[in-house]
Design an enzyme around this catalytic site. Structure first.
Site, short mmCIF file in Angstrom:
data_model
loop_
_atom_site.label_atom_id
_atom_site.label_comp_id
_atom_site.label_asym_id
_atom_site.label_seq_id
_atom_site.Cartn_x
_atom_site.Cartn_y
_atom_site.Cartn_z
N TYR A 15 0.87 -1.33 -0.16
CA TYR A 15 -0.27 -0.40 -0.19
C TYR A 15 0.89 1.49 0.08
O TYR A 15 0.81 2.18 -1.08
CB TYR A 15 -0.77 -0.10 1.45
CG TYR A 15 -1.88 -0.99 0.95
CD1 TYR A 15 -2.86 -1.02 -0.21
CD2 TYR A 15 -2.17 -2.04 1.89
CE1 TYR A 15 -3.93 -1.59 -0.04
CE2 TYR A 15 -4.08 -2.10 1.80
CZ TYR A 15 -4.64 -2.85 0.91
OH TYR A 15 -5.41 -3.64 0.96
N HIS A 19 -5.95 1.87 -1.32
CA HIS A 19 -6.26 1.21 0.58
C HIS A 19 -7.87 1.03 1.11
O HIS A 19 -8.23 0.29 1.56
CB HIS A 19 -5.20 1.46 1.43
CG HIS A 19 -5.44 0.95 3.00
ND1 HIS A 19 -6.25 1.31 4.45
CD2 HIS A 19 -4.71 -0.12 3.62
CE1 HIS A 19 -6.36 1.21 5.06
NE2 HIS A 19 -5.86 -0.20 5.15
#
Length: 232
Positions: A25, A38
């Site tokens: 992420y 995310h």
């Protein structure tokens, strides 16, 4: 595939699935298209292997990690941002990036689970399916098939349905319990490992099984569960 060397000795258990997911992420946050991936509601279409070899991290000893996704843009974004890096961090541990490679998909007709396949028996109560409590292969594979089709259709916007069984032959390995920690809260995920998951690959279902190979099987793929390898 990311090839790297730790710059210090680290216990293998110190780098868990949340560490690797957070690392992915953090790279995507630098991409104008994936920066808020995310926070997206719904399926996250990527998966990753265990870091291998599965052993403690010794200084200057080769380690490897494979990240997979049916989303070519996501993989290319990770590759583009990592290829010029010399170092990266997992938690606060420094890793030297030696090489990053783009791997080609394999049209295989047998899978082996590299990481545990996880399914909810009751997702409202966060209850995972356990063969030790309920050894029902029909229930497991029907739930696994429904989950796989739902994700495939969600990704491509199709209305695909698989008329046959998901797998024509299988060989169960074992059930495993994985301890995870998030925000200082510890919990257990139950999954299963499979020595063989065999299917009949046809022109009609080829894209579907390629999607499973790249995305993974079962729940929590973006946390590194259900990662698949081709079985010879």
């Amino acid at each position: 595939m990311i090839k790297f060397e730790p710059k210090e000795r680290i216990k293998y258990s110190d780098i868990d699935k949340y560490t690797i997911q957070g690392f992915i992420y953090s790279i995507l946050e630098n991409d104008s298209f994936f920066y808020d991936y995310h926070d997206n509601v719904g399926f996250k279409f990527f998966n990753f292997s265990n870091i291998f070899p599965v052993s403690d991290f010794e200084k200057n000893t080769l380690k490897k990690l494979i990240i997979s996704s049916p989303n070519d843009k996501l993989i290319k974004s990770l590759y583009k941002q990592l290829k010029n890096k010399t170092f990266f961090r997992l938690k606060n541990y420094k890793m030297e990036l030696l090489k990053i490679e783009l791997l080609t998909n394999k049209n295989c007709s047998k899978f082996i689970s590299s990481t545990p396949i996880v399914l909810f028996e009751d997702n409202k109560n966060n209850q995972y399916y356990s063969f030790k409590k309920n050894p029902d292969f029909n229930f497991f594979f029907e739930r696994l098939k429904d989950n796989a089709i739902k994700k495939y259709n969600a990704f491509y916007g199709y209305d695909f349905n698989l008329d046959s069984e998901l797998f024509t032959n299988f060989e169960f390995g074992r059930e495993v319990s994985i301890r995870l920690t998030k925000n200082n809260n510890k919990f257990i995920v139950i999954g299963s490992l499979w020595k063989n998951l065999e299917f009949n690959l046809t022109t009609q279902n080829k894209d579907f099984y390629n999607f499973l190979f790249e995305n993974g099987l079962g729940e929590k793929n973006s946390l590194g569960f259900g990662f698949l390898n081709c079985r010879k």
